[in-house]
Design a protein around this motif. Structure first.
Motif, mmCIF file in Angstrom:
data_model
loop_
_atom_site.group_PDB
_atom_site.id
_atom_site.type_symbol
_atom_site.label_atom_id
_atom_site.label_comp_id
_atom_site.label_asym_id
_atom_site.label_seq_id
_atom_site.Cartn_x
_atom_site.Cartn_y
_atom_site.Cartn_z
ATOM 1 N N GLU A 229 0.816 -1.216 0.000
ATOM 2 C CA GLU A 229 0.000 0.000 0.000
ATOM 3 C C GLU A 229 0.851 1.269 0.000
ATOM 4 O OE1 GLU A 229 -3.217 0.478 -0.315
ATOM 5 O OE2 GLU A 229 -3.721 -1.651 -0.468
ATOM 6 N N ARG A 230 2.131 1.169 0.326
ATOM 7 C CA ARG A 230 3.034 2.315 0.264
ATOM 8 C C ARG A 230 3.718 2.415 -1.084
ATOM 9 N NH1 ARG A 230 3.159 -0.048 5.172
ATOM 10 N NH2 ARG A 230 3.040 1.255 7.052
ATOM 11 N N ARG A 231 3.341 1.545 -2.013
ATOM 12 C CA ARG A 231 3.958 1.437 -3.335
ATOM 13 C C ARG A 231 5.424 1.035 -3.225
ATOM 14 N NH1 ARG A 231 0.095 0.503 -6.503
ATOM 15 N NH2 ARG A 231 1.490 0.981 -8.261
ATOM 16 N N ALA A 232 5.751 0.296 -2.190
ATOM 17 C CA ALA A 232 7.103 -0.230 -1.985
ATOM 18 C C ALA A 232 7.063 -1.741 -2.156
ATOM 19 C CB ALA A 232 7.621 0.142 -0.602
ATOM 20 N N ARG A 233 8.254 -2.307 -2.329
ATOM 21 C CA ARG A 233 8.351 -3.741 -2.576
ATOM 22 C C ARG A 233 9.411 -4.333 -1.647
ATOM 23 N NH1 ARG A 233 6.974 -5.860 -7.557
ATOM 24 N NH2 ARG A 233 7.275 -3.792 -8.452
ATOM 25 N N ILE A 234 9.003 -5.306 -0.801
ATOM 26 C CA ILE A 234 9.972 -5.996 0.049
ATOM 27 C C ILE A 234 10.603 -7.112 -0.779
ATOM 28 C CG2 ILE A 234 10.299 -7.343 2.153
ATOM 29 C CD1 ILE A 234 7.835 -6.000 3.298
ATOM 30 N N THR A 235 11.906 -7.109 -0.931
ATOM 31 C CA THR A 235 12.757 -7.883 -1.815
ATOM 32 C C THR A 235 13.186 -6.903 -2.901
ATOM 33 O OG1 THR A 235 11.074 -8.766 -3.297
ATOM 34 C CG2 THR A 235 11.571 -10.079 -1.393
ATOM 35 N N THR A 236 13.916 -7.194 -3.844
ATOM 36 C CA THR A 236 14.579 -8.475 -4.001
ATOM 37 C C THR A 236 16.057 -8.222 -4.198
ATOM 38 O OG1 THR A 236 14.282 -8.491 -6.395
ATOM 39 C CG2 THR A 236 12.609 -9.638 -5.112
ATOM 40 N N ARG A 237 16.879 -9.180 -3.818
ATOM 41 C CA ARG A 237 18.277 -9.133 -4.208
ATOM 42 C C ARG A 237 18.384 -9.643 -5.637
ATOM 43 N NH1 ARG A 237 18.200 -12.458 -0.269
ATOM 44 N NH2 ARG A 237 19.366 -14.040 -1.413
ATOM 45 N N HIS A 238 19.554 -9.452 -6.239
ATOM 46 C CA HIS A 238 19.757 -9.968 -7.588
ATOM 47 C C HIS A 238 19.705 -11.494 -7.551
ATOM 48 C CE1 HIS A 238 20.642 -6.044 -9.165
ATOM 49 N NE2 HIS A 238 21.576 -5.859 -8.231
ATOM 50 N N GLY A 239 19.114 -12.055 -8.579
ATOM 51 C CA GLY A 239 19.016 -13.503 -8.645
ATOM 52 C C GLY A 239 17.839 -14.027 -7.840
ATOM 53 N N ARG A 240 17.828 -15.310 -7.610
ATOM 54 C CA ARG A 240 16.725 -15.970 -6.916
ATOM 55 C C ARG A 240 16.650 -15.527 -5.459
ATOM 56 N NH1 ARG A 240 12.052 -17.298 -6.429
ATOM 57 N NH2 ARG A 240 11.387 -19.321 -5.700
ATOM 58 N N ASP A 241 15.486 -15.088 -5.021
ATOM 59 C CA ASP A 241 15.285 -14.633 -3.650
ATOM 60 C C ASP A 241 14.345 -15.613 -2.962
ATOM 61 O OD1 ASP A 241 14.534 -13.309 -1.290
ATOM 62 O OD2 ASP A 241 14.811 -11.351 -2.207
ATOM 63 N N ILE A 242 14.824 -16.283 -1.910
ATOM 64 C CA ILE A 242 14.002 -17.307 -1.274
ATOM 65 C C ILE A 242 12.809 -16.704 -0.540
ATOM 66 C CG2 ILE A 242 15.920 -18.923 -1.034
ATOM 67 C CD1 ILE A 242 16.031 -18.149 1.942
ATOM 68 N N ARG A 243 12.772 -15.385 -0.400
ATOM 69 C CA ARG A 243 11.625 -14.755 0.255
ATOM 70 C C ARG A 243 10.444 -14.578 -0.684
ATOM 71 N NH1 ARG A 243 14.136 -9.299 2.120
ATOM 72 N NH2 ARG A 243 15.029 -9.532 0.033
ATOM 73 N N ARG A 244 10.674 -14.546 -2.003
ATOM 74 C CA ARG A 244 9.613 -14.238 -2.952
ATOM 75 C C ARG A 244 8.464 -15.234 -2.846
ATOM 76 N NH1 ARG A 244 8.629 -11.051 -7.208
ATOM 77 N NH2 ARG A 244 7.254 -11.834 -8.849
ATOM 78 N N ASN A 245 7.257 -14.710 -2.876
ATOM 79 C CA ASN A 245 6.003 -15.489 -2.796
ATOM 80 C C ASN A 245 5.799 -16.130 -1.429
ATOM 81 O OD1 ASN A 245 5.254 -14.922 -5.486
ATOM 82 N ND2 ASN A 245 6.576 -16.574 -6.227
ATOM 83 N N GLY A 246 6.609 -15.700 -0.457
ATOM 84 C CA GLY A 246 6.406 -16.154 0.916
ATOM 85 C C GLY A 246 5.805 -15.061 1.775
ATOM 86 N N THR A 247 5.501 -15.399 3.013
ATOM 87 C CA THR A 247 4.956 -14.433 3.958
ATOM 88 C C THR A 247 5.324 -14.862 5.372
ATOM 89 O OG1 THR A 247 2.938 -13.237 4.620
ATOM 90 C CG2 THR A 247 2.720 -15.604 4.237
ATOM 91 N N TYR A 248 5.252 -13.932 6.297
ATOM 92 C CA TYR A 248 5.502 -14.261 7.702
ATOM 93 C C TYR A 248 4.221 -14.781 8.341
ATOM 94 C CZ TYR A 248 9.858 -11.721 7.059
ATOM 95 O OH TYR A 248 11.089 -11.311 6.614
ATOM 96 N N LEU A 249 4.382 -15.806 9.168
ATOM 97 C CA LEU A 249 3.257 -16.432 9.839
ATOM 98 C C LEU A 249 3.448 -16.302 11.354
ATOM 99 C CD1 LEU A 249 1.578 -19.806 8.928
ATOM 100 C CD2 LEU A 249 2.185 -19.316 11.296
ATOM 101 N N VAL A 250 2.516 -15.636 11.990
ATOM 102 C CA VAL A 250 2.506 -15.481 13.447
ATOM 103 C C VAL A 250 1.617 -16.566 14.030
ATOM 104 C CG1 VAL A 250 1.906 -13.956 15.366
ATOM 105 C CG2 VAL A 250 2.816 -12.984 13.230
ATOM 106 N N PHE A 251 2.148 -17.335 14.964
ATOM 107 C CA PHE A 251 1.371 -18.430 15.568
ATOM 108 C C PHE A 251 1.412 -18.269 17.082
ATOM 109 C CE2 PHE A 251 1.029 -23.297 16.208
ATOM 110 C CZ PHE A 251 -0.359 -23.228 16.234
#
Length: 464
Positions: A229-251
């Motif tokens: 919503e801030r028009r920002a993007r979390i990620t990415t480093r160059h190349g494959r980023d293991i964070r992409r398409n993931g999310t944090y889960l609070v349990f």
């Protein structure tokens, strides 16, 4: 609109698996050695994980998703450079280590995990790292109890060779009426991710445009690698980023004291000359059947959605839905600042997707607890978000636990686990009602911050 790689996203991001009412959450820690065996276990499991696509409407007979703590990623060979790309909150954990005699860790204070809810007393995930440490969370969903036991046994056999000690198994269950233990319908008012797969042949609810106010949120609020919503993007480093398409889960495992809550409702109702349902509705912001207090119940019963409402114009002073009611604290919509349009946009930056389920049997007035035998029951709370600090922690600290929330002078939320001595404020004329609240009705029994990776990332980790 960004194209989202839904085929790589674990399905719990979009689905609460309501058609699979029986669930189990398997928590375990890895053995310190045997990395190759851990990767083999992960490679086998990754093939069985349930993705959003190819068909988000397909009614599966079971579903499996996987999340890992920071230490779990380390065990699987994620090195320091990649690990440091994750958020500080995730790396630090929900209950940072606490040395005897040292000050309470900042994160523990932020979350209000104090006194009876202190990590000192948790059953898992707490300060006793040797006993309570967690690396892995398996989320299992099936249609019946027998199938659940079979799936648990199968997954326990699969992880046995890499698990250190016996895993903890927490069972959850969606009741047919979808109510949690305090008697409220749960799971309402979930945000919708912009760009989500559309359900086929689903018409808008009567009296709505099909999109609830403030409910359609940029994908980057929940999935790493996309605009938020801030028009920002979390990620990415160059190349494959293991964070992409993931999310944090609070349990978090939240134990509920239902007899104490019911006794409180009864006492307050008698003192105010109202019904227990009236009091319960003012604490939550909805009647127990899910109908909101705003708009008025009489209007809401004439085909209006249970989520198609705002606060600024309908109930700015909180005379219909108290300002400190749970749903108004957890999602203030357009009510936090004088400009309702900006307020609504700001609220969208702090949404979470909830996937929790009750655990334990329902309390009945004539059950054994009357004889002094207390059964355990509560909520296995799950929140999905791309920014733990700006979403889950902000809601917990600045809205739910804050006595000064939105102009109030005292009081915390219905589910706050702070100690007694607080009061609950119900807006009224000519004077507000201030109701003393006894000891908390909710106690934290365990918790941890996990990362729910994309499925490709898990295959990559297993193969590296």
């Amino acid at each position: 609109m960004e194209k989202i790689e839904w085929e790589d996203v674990q399905r719990i991001v979009l689905s609460g698996f309501k058609h699979l009412p029986y669930s189990a959450y398997v928590l375990c820690r890895f053995r310190p050695e045997e990395r190759a065996q851990k990767k083999k276990w992960l490679a086998d499991l990754a093939k069985r994980l349930t993705p959003v696509l190819p068909d988000p409407e397909r009614k599966t007979h079971c579903a499996i998703n996987l999340a890992l703590t920071a230490s779990g990623l380390q065990h699987l060979g994620i090195g320091e450079p990649a690990l440091n790309s994750f958020s500080m909150e995730f790396l630090e954990g929900m209950a940072p280590p606490h040395a005897p005699g040292a000050p309470i860790p900042r994160r523990t204070n932020i979350l209000g995990d104090l006194e009876a809810s202190s990590p000192e007393f948790w059953d898992w995930g707490g300060w006793d790292e040797k006993a309570n440490h967690v690396d892995v969370l398996l989320l299992l969903f099936v249609a019946d109890e027998t199938s659940l036991d079979q799936l648990i046994e199968s997954e326990m056999d699969a992880i046995h060779g890499v698990a250190d000690g016996d895993p903890i198994v927490l069972k959850g269950h969606l009741f047919p009426d979808t109510k949690e233990h305090f008697g409220y319908v749960d799971g309402l008012s979930q945000p919708k991710i912009e760009g989500r797969p559309k359900k086929k042949n689903k018409a808008p609810e009567k009296g709505t445009s099909g999109i609830r106010p403030g409910s359609e949120v940029k994908p980057g609020e929940f999935l790493l690698g996309y605009l938020n919503e801030r028009r920002a993007r979390i990620t990415t480093r160059h190349g494959r980023d293991i964070r992409r398409n993931g999310t944090y889960l609070v349990f978090r495992q939240l134990e509920q004291d239902v007899p104490a809550f019911n006794a409180f409702l009864s006492d307050v109702a008698k003192n105010l000359g109202e019904t227990e349902d009236w009091v319960a509705a003012r604490l939550l912001g909805r009647w127990r059947d899910g109908v909101p207090l705003v708009p008025e119940r009489a209007v809401a019963n004439v085909g209006c959605s249970k989520n198609d409402f705002l606060y600024y114009y309908e109930d700015r002073a909180g005379l219909t839905c108290p300002i400190g009611a749970h749903i108004r604290r957890a999602n203030p919509r357009d009510s936090l600042i004088p400009d309702p349009v900006t307020a609504l946009h700001l609220s969208k930056m702090h949404r979470i997707i909830r996937r929790g389920r009750p655990y334990g049997q329902r309390w009945k007035p004539n059950d054994q607890e009357r004889l002094g035998e207390k059964a355990e029951r509560g909520m296995l709370f799950i929140a999905l978000n791309a920014d733990i600090a700006g979403q889950f922690e902000l809601i917990q600290h600045s809205w739910l636990n804050n006595p000064r929330f939105n102009g109030l002078y005292a009081g915390t939320d219905l589910i706050s686990h702070f100690s007694g001595g607080e009061s609950i404020t119900i807006q009224s004329r000519p004077a507000n009602l201030h109701i003393p609240r006894p000891a908390p009705f909710v106690r934290v029994r365990g918790g941890a911050y996990f990362f729910l990776p994309g499925i490709r990332a898990l295959h990559d980790i297993a193969a590296s």
